[in-house]
Design a protein around this motif. Structure first.
Motif, PDB file in Angstrom:
ATOM      1  N   LEU A  43       0.827  -1.199   0.000  1.00  0.00           N
ATOM      2  CA  LEU A  43       0.000   0.000   0.000  1.00  0.00           C
ATOM      3  C   LEU A  43       0.864   1.252   0.000  1.00  0.00           C
ATOM      4  O   LEU A  43       0.581   2.224  -0.711  1.00  0.00           O
ATOM      5  N   ALA A  44       1.933   1.248   0.780  1.00  0.00           N
ATOM      6  CA  ALA A  44       2.842   2.393   0.796  1.00  0.00           C
ATOM      7  C   ALA A  44       3.424   2.630  -0.591  1.00  0.00           C
ATOM      8  O   ALA A  44       3.581   3.773  -1.039  1.00  0.00           O
ATOM      9  N   HIS A  45       3.734   1.548  -1.294  1.00  0.00           N
ATOM     10  CA  HIS A  45       4.306   1.669  -2.636  1.00  0.00           C
ATOM     11  C   HIS A  45       3.310   2.309  -3.591  1.00  0.00           C
ATOM     12  O   HIS A  45       3.669   3.186  -4.396  1.00  0.00           O
ATOM     13  N   LEU A  46       2.063   1.902  -3.513  1.00  0.00           N
ATOM     14  CA  LEU A  46       1.049   2.491  -4.386  1.00  0.00           C
ATOM     15  C   LEU A  46       0.870   3.976  -4.096  1.00  0.00           C
ATOM     16  O   LEU A  46       0.732   4.798  -5.013  1.00  0.00           O
ATOM     17  N   LEU A  47       0.910   4.355  -2.813  1.00  0.00           N
ATOM     18  CA  LEU A  47       0.801   5.764  -2.453  1.00  0.00           C
ATOM     19  C   LEU A  47       1.990   6.562  -2.976  1.00  0.00           C
ATOM     20  O   LEU A  47       1.829   7.703  -3.437  1.00  0.00           O
ATOM     21  N   CYS A  48       3.169   5.974  -2.913  1.00  0.00           N
ATOM     22  CA  CYS A  48       4.356   6.643  -3.467  1.00  0.00           C
ATOM     23  C   CYS A  48       4.222   6.812  -4.974  1.00  0.00           C
ATOM     24  O   CYS A  48       4.528   7.885  -5.516  1.00  0.00           O
ATOM     25  N   GLU A  49       3.774   5.769  -5.643  1.00  0.00           N
ATOM     26  CA  GLU A  49       3.624   5.858  -7.095  1.00  0.00           C
ATOM     27  C   GLU A  49       2.628   6.947  -7.470  1.00  0.00           C
ATOM     28  O   GLU A  49       2.869   7.736  -8.392  1.00  0.00           O
ATOM     29  N   ARG A 105      -6.887  -1.189   7.746  1.00  0.00           N
ATOM     30  CA  ARG A 105      -5.952  -1.366   8.865  1.00  0.00           C
ATOM     31  C   ARG A 105      -4.570  -0.822   8.497  1.00  0.00           C
ATOM     32  O   ARG A 105      -3.924  -0.139   9.303  1.00  0.00           O
ATOM     33  N   VAL A 106      -4.125  -1.078   7.269  1.00  0.00           N
ATOM     34  CA  VAL A 106      -2.799  -0.623   6.847  1.00  0.00           C
ATOM     35  C   VAL A 106      -2.768   0.893   6.691  1.00  0.00           C
ATOM     36  O   VAL A 106      -1.786   1.549   7.068  1.00  0.00           O
ATOM     37  N   LEU A 107      -3.829   1.467   6.128  1.00  0.00           N
ATOM     38  CA  LEU A 107      -3.900   2.933   6.022  1.00  0.00           C
ATOM     39  C   LEU A 107      -3.776   3.577   7.400  1.00  0.00           C
ATOM     40  O   LEU A 107      -3.052   4.565   7.580  1.00  0.00           O
ATOM     41  N   LYS A 108      -4.458   3.015   8.375  1.00  0.00           N
ATOM     42  CA  LYS A 108      -4.382   3.549   9.737  1.00  0.00           C
ATOM     43  C   LYS A 108      -2.977   3.411  10.306  1.00  0.00           C
ATOM     44  O   LYS A 108      -2.496   4.306  11.018  1.00  0.00           O
ATOM     45  N   SER A 109      -2.299   2.303   9.981  1.00  0.00           N
ATOM     46  CA  SER A 109      -0.948   2.110  10.512  1.00  0.00           C
ATOM     47  C   SER A 109       0.033   3.106   9.886  1.00  0.00           C
ATOM     48  O   SER A 109       0.933   3.609  10.564  1.00  0.00           O
ATOM     49  N   LEU A 110      -0.125   3.391   8.592  1.00  0.00           N
ATOM     50  CA  LEU A 110       0.741   4.376   7.935  1.00  0.00           C
ATOM     51  C   LEU A 110       0.483   5.774   8.489  1.00  0.00           C
ATOM     52  O   LEU A 110       1.400   6.584   8.627  1.00  0.00           O
ATOM     53  N   GLU A 111      -0.776   6.037   8.817  1.00  0.00           N
ATOM     54  CA  GLU A 111      -1.119   7.327   9.419  1.00  0.00           C
ATOM     55  C   GLU A 111      -0.566   7.421  10.835  1.00  0.00           C
ATOM     56  O   GLU A 111      -0.009   8.455  11.235  1.00  0.00           O
ATOM     57  N   ALA A 112      -0.692   6.336  11.602  1.00  0.00           N
ATOM     58  CA  ALA A 112      -0.186   6.329  12.980  1.00  0.00           C
ATOM     59  C   ALA A 112       1.328   6.485  13.018  1.00  0.00           C
ATOM     60  O   ALA A 112       1.881   7.082  13.954  1.00  0.00           O
ATOM     61  N   ALA A 113       2.005   5.986  11.985  1.00  0.00           N
ATOM     62  CA  ALA A 113       3.469   6.109  11.912  1.00  0.00           C
ATOM     63  C   ALA A 113       3.910   7.510  11.499  1.00  0.00           C
ATOM     64  O   ALA A 113       5.116   7.809  11.533  1.00  0.00           O
ATOM     65  N   GLY A 114       2.967   8.355  11.112  1.00  0.00           N
ATOM     66  CA  GLY A 114       3.313   9.723  10.734  1.00  0.00           C
ATOM     67  C   GLY A 114       3.743   9.881   9.291  1.00  0.00           C
ATOM     68  O   GLY A 114       4.233  10.942   8.898  1.00  0.00           O
ATOM     69  N   PHE A 115       3.551   8.832   8.489  1.00  0.00           N
ATOM     70  CA  PHE A 115       3.941   8.922   7.078  1.00  0.00           C
ATOM     71  C   PHE A 115       2.929   9.721   6.257  1.00  0.00           C
ATOM     72  O   PHE A 115       3.300  10.459   5.342  1.00  0.00           O
ATOM     73  N   ILE A 116       1.639   9.535   6.563  1.00  0.00           N
ATOM     74  CA  ILE A 116       0.582  10.212   5.820  1.00  0.00           C
ATOM     75  C   ILE A 116      -0.440  10.783   6.786  1.00  0.00           C
ATOM     76  O   ILE A 116      -0.474  10.426   7.967  1.00  0.00           O
ATOM     77  N   ALA A 117      -1.263  11.688   6.266  1.00  0.00           N
ATOM     78  CA  ALA A 117      -2.436  12.172   6.985  1.00  0.00           C
ATOM     79  C   ALA A 117      -3.606  12.078   6.024  1.00  0.00           C
ATOM     80  O   ALA A 117      -3.448  12.272   4.818  1.00  0.00           O
ATOM     81  N   ARG A 118      -4.787  11.770   6.543  1.00  0.00           N
ATOM     82  CA  ARG A 118      -5.961  11.615   5.689  1.00  0.00           C
ATOM     83  C   ARG A 118      -7.100  12.508   6.159  1.00  0.00           C
ATOM     84  O   ARG A 118      -7.319  12.687   7.354  1.00  0.00           O
ATOM     85  N   GLU A 119      -7.800  13.061   5.196  1.00  0.00           N
ATOM     86  CA  GLU A 119      -9.041  13.790   5.462  1.00  0.00           C
ATOM     87  C   GLU A 119     -10.010  13.427   4.357  1.00  0.00           C
ATOM     88  O   GLU A 119      -9.886  13.872   3.225  1.00  0.00           O
ATOM     89  N   LYS A 120     -10.956  12.532   4.710  1.00  0.00           N
ATOM     90  CA  LYS A 120     -11.817  11.908   3.712  1.00  0.00           C
ATOM     91  C   LYS A 120     -10.928  11.221   2.674  1.00  0.00           C
ATOM     92  O   LYS A 120     -10.141  10.361   3.016  1.00  0.00           O
ATOM     93  N   ARG A 121     -11.011  11.633   1.404  1.00  0.00           N
ATOM     94  CA  ARG A 121     -10.191  10.967   0.377  1.00  0.00           C
ATOM     95  C   ARG A 121      -8.887  11.703   0.105  1.00  0.00           C
ATOM     96  O   ARG A 121      -8.089  11.257  -0.716  1.00  0.00           O
ATOM     97  N   ARG A 145       8.762   6.221   1.653  1.00  0.00           N
ATOM     98  CA  ARG A 145       9.591   5.550   0.642  1.00  0.00           C
ATOM     99  C   ARG A 145      10.254   4.305   1.224  1.00  0.00           C
ATOM    100  O   ARG A 145      10.291   3.248   0.594  1.00  0.00           O
ATOM    101  N   ASP A 146      10.801   4.432   2.429  1.00  0.00           N
ATOM    102  CA  ASP A 146      11.465   3.294   3.066  1.00  0.00           C
ATOM    103  C   ASP A 146      10.471   2.172   3.343  1.00  0.00           C
ATOM    104  O   ASP A 146      10.777   0.989   3.126  1.00  0.00           O
ATOM    105  N   ALA A 147       9.289   2.544   3.838  1.00  0.00           N
ATOM    106  CA  ALA A 147       8.273   1.527   4.133  1.00  0.00           C
ATOM    107  C   ALA A 147       7.844   0.800   2.865  1.00  0.00           C
ATOM    108  O   ALA A 147       7.506  -0.391   2.898  1.00  0.00           O
ATOM    109  N   ALA A 148       7.871   1.530   1.738  1.00  0.00           N
ATOM    110  CA  ALA A 148       7.429   0.966   0.463  1.00  0.00           C
ATOM    111  C   ALA A 148       8.534   0.253  -0.299  1.00  0.00           C
ATOM    112  O   ALA A 148       8.250  -0.439  -1.277  1.00  0.00           O
TER     113      ALA A 148
END
Length: 243
Positions: free
Chosen positions: A156-162, A199-215, A226-229
């Motif tokens: 999932l991290a890789h797709l977000l990076c792409e 679950r993975v989106l929440k974990s990436l957010e909890a790690a401080g890599f991303i923030a989400r607001e709706k979409r 990048r490292d996670a991906a």
């Protein structure tokens, strides 16, 4: 969107791949096309159809999918503005997959016969189309690696990076874009259940890599994501872009 705007975008697309003379640009500008707008989930092409036109996306996103006999779906690629949807159908007589609109989609439909004429009369344009097709193949290879050999978090991290890179945002600053896919669609692209995607989106957010607001997804820590991906943009062949 008027004819001149579409022609300008087509010329810009070809010129982003190869150096073009005034005559080359005139050949691209002369391509006939039909402008269409369709709603999300509308099929652009179905498996088994005999395509007669090739689509160039102007606004919105599309995706390719393959279905198993029992209806299980795999989303195999995302197509973005400024990209041709179905270059393989220039020379293959039957579509082997479905193409659907992911969002509301505006595109120019160009007769395949006209593109054949362009390739024959303007080798530079044919060169540009070859580059595009080969880069698309490179992206497919990376997606295959992603789903086959990375864990769910890295996938999932890789797709977000792409998405970040392909949406042409800067890797030197915080990045934000509207994630156009539902969790079910993300799961179908990554071989995960919607619950696992959430679950993975929440974990990436909890790690401080991303923030989400709706979409809306904002990349807060690009190096960390990048490292996670295990992300390396080499497969996108960004150096092949001239503009």
């Amino acid at each position: 969107m008027d004819i001149s705007t579409v022609s300008d975008q087509l010329i810009r697309k070809f010129a982003s791949r190869v150096a073009m003379s005034a005559d080359d640009r005139a050949c691209v500008s002369a391509l006939p096309f039909k402008l269409r707008t369709i709603d999300p989930s509308t099929y652009m092409l179905r498996e088994g159809q005999h395509p007669t036109r090739c689509a160039f996306i102007l606004e919105g996103l599309a995706y390719r999918q393959k279905l198993t006999p029992n209806g299980e779906r795999e989303i195999v690629s995302i197509v973005m503005p400024g990209e041709f949807v179905d270059l393989q159908n220039l020379f293959l007589e039957e579509s082997d997959h479905d193409i659907q609109a992911l969002t509301r989609l505006t595109f120019a439909e160009i007769p395949i016969s006209a593109l054949h004429g362009l390739i024959a009369n303007c080798p530079v344009a044919g060169h540009a189309l070859w580059i595009d097709a080969l880069i698309e193949s490179s992206i497919h290879r990376e997606w295959l690696l992603n789903i086959g050999r990375r864990n769910a978090r890295s996938r999932l991290a890789h797709l977000l990076c792409e998405f970040s890179v392909r949406f042409r945002t800067s890797a030197d600053a915080d990045m934000a874009y509207e994630l156009p896919m539902t969790q079910e669609q993300l799961g179908d692209a990554l071989g995960l259940t919607p619950v696992h995607v959430n679950r993975v989106l929440k974990s990436l957010e909890a790690a401080g890599f991303i923030a989400r607001e709706k979409r809306l997804v904002s990349v807060i820590d690009w190096p960390g994501l990048r490292d996670a991906a295990e992300f390396n943009e080499r497969y996108l062949h960004l150096k092949q872009t001239r503009l």
